[in-house]
Design an enzyme around this catalytic site. Sequence first.
Site, mmCIF file in Angstrom:
data_model
loop_
_atom_site.group_PDB
_atom_site.id
_atom_site.type_symbol
_atom_site.label_atom_id
_atom_site.label_comp_id
_atom_site.label_asym_id
_atom_site.label_seq_id
_atom_site.Cartn_x
_atom_site.Cartn_y
_atom_site.Cartn_z
ATOM 1 N N PHE A 1 0.958 -1.085 -0.095
ATOM 2 C CA PHE A 1 0.047 -0.030 -0.079
ATOM 3 C C PHE A 1 0.926 1.272 -0.161
ATOM 4 C CE2 PHE A 1 -2.239 3.629 1.841
ATOM 5 C CZ PHE A 1 -3.468 3.761 1.049
ATOM 6 N N ASP B 1 9.157 2.641 1.658
ATOM 7 C CA ASP B 1 7.896 3.514 2.279
ATOM 8 C C ASP B 1 7.645 3.223 3.698
ATOM 9 O OD1 ASP B 1 5.518 4.273 3.046
ATOM 10 O OD2 ASP B 1 4.415 3.223 1.366
ATOM 11 N N LYS C 1 3.015 9.429 8.300
ATOM 12 C CA LYS C 1 2.135 9.419 9.274
ATOM 13 C C LYS C 1 2.314 10.088 10.841
ATOM 14 C CE LYS C 1 -1.118 5.986 7.645
ATOM 15 N NZ LYS C 1 -0.581 5.244 6.355
HETATM 16 C C1 PLP Z 1 -0.854 5.441 5.010
HETATM 17 C C2 PLP Z 1 -0.050 4.909 4.192
HETATM 18 C C3 PLP Z 1 0.235 5.523 3.015
HETATM 19 C C4 PLP Z 1 -0.484 6.951 2.275
HETATM 20 O O1 PLP Z 1 -0.316 7.979 3.275
HETATM 21 P P1 PLP Z 1 -1.499 9.176 2.906
HETATM 22 O O2 PLP Z 1 -1.156 10.017 4.122
HETATM 23 O O3 PLP Z 1 -2.822 8.534 3.260
HETATM 24 O O4 PLP Z 1 -1.459 9.619 1.524
HETATM 25 C C5 PLP Z 1 1.452 5.211 2.175
HETATM 26 N N1 PLP Z 1 2.313 4.137 2.539
HETATM 27 C C6 PLP Z 1 1.979 3.519 3.357
HETATM 28 C C7 PLP Z 1 3.052 2.529 3.978
HETATM 29 C C8 PLP Z 1 0.967 3.893 4.630
HETATM 30 O O5 PLP Z 1 0.804 3.333 5.587
#
Ligand code: PLP
Length: 393
Positions: A128, A215, A244
């Site tokens: 994701f 990520d 986050k």
């Molecule tokens: C939440 C998340 C995203 C997306 O972040 P947003 O601030 O909602 O755009 C991308 N990568 C990972 C691993 C995430 O947990």
Amino acid sequence: MTTHLMNTYARQPLAFVRGEGAYLWDETGKRYLDAVAGVAVNGLGHAHPGLAKAIADQAATLIHTSNLYRIPRQEELADRLCALSGMDKVFFCNSGCEANEAAIKLARLYGHGKGIELPTIIVMEKAFHGRTMATLTATGSRKIQAGFEPLLTGFARVPYNDIEAVRQVAEHNKNVVAVLVEVVQGEGGINLLAPDYLAGLRQICDAQGWLLMLDEVQTGIGRTGTWFGFQHSGVLPDVMALAKGLGSGMPIGACLARGVAADVFKPGNHGSTFGGNPLACAAALATLDAIESEGLLDNARTQGEAIRQGLREALAGVYGVIDIRGEGMMIGIELDRACGELVGVARDAGVLINVTADRVIRLVPPLVYGAAESSALVAAVAGIVKHYLQQAA
Ligand SMILES: *Cc1c(COP(=O)(O)O)cnc(C)c1O
């Protein structure tokens, strides 16, 4: 309730009016133990006094000036993040998808610089990375992509933790410029990296001249008990995305880069109006300060392990529990069946949990949990899981 919000969320039927530490209160005055933390955002818990003061002071001084000018707080934050991570340079944005979007653009520009006209990024099944067009293309979920075709080109997908699959791509696809991977898959179901997988990726990336891009939007900023998830492995990435936990709820994202990757962007290649403004940076600096001064990395390791251990004991031998796993305060309980309805059951019992990938209970509590919160969470969640599995059997 208003009818003027787009129907993008299956929202739960409650609203919170205040919070303190690991707890939230709803409109009726009912208290909840928070194991969601705004989806792994509120690492410091709610209404943290140091954070609130830093935000209030900065708001009373200067909120925003734009990246047309130097922003001292942004420079200070970049220095701190680089010192903590071993990276060299930072680009600031406002969210996780934007941090990944920056990484994707950086990788493509890096490829073009090497004469690769159609640069390709290797991405993982069940990944994701966000909801923009590039990041939903990178995401490994048909549900998130469906209806938004045409997707982007320039991505090659492999199974998570399968180093041989990456080697195969290396052999056959000469357009690859980077690998993008989460160090623990969050939305995908709290899936941990196999030991040595990152080292294996590092080796291939070095041999091929690819960028290793992590990520760490969910795993970064103490979530797994180290500043960054990669620090469990000893492998340094070339690019890392954060968001986050970075601003504790003030929107801020960051794309960090090291070595050759750090100098790919030139003026005009990328930008953001809000990215790294003084207010967001003040919140992030206060977050780093609090994690350091309150020993929250150690605490995340200790409490995370206590929660996993407690769950393992309480759920030992319970039919239907497939696995209890995680790292630090990122915990997954995989069941043998879909369990989305447990979110409501737990909420009625005064505990906020999340379910992802259909049958994985995801616990991402604030990093400030004490032993009392950890054992309360274990008791509540174990009780709910046992009851659910027995009832449904
Ligand atoms: C939440 C998340 C995203 C997306 O972040 P947003 O601030 O909602 O755009 C991308 N990568 C990972 C691993 C995430 O947990």
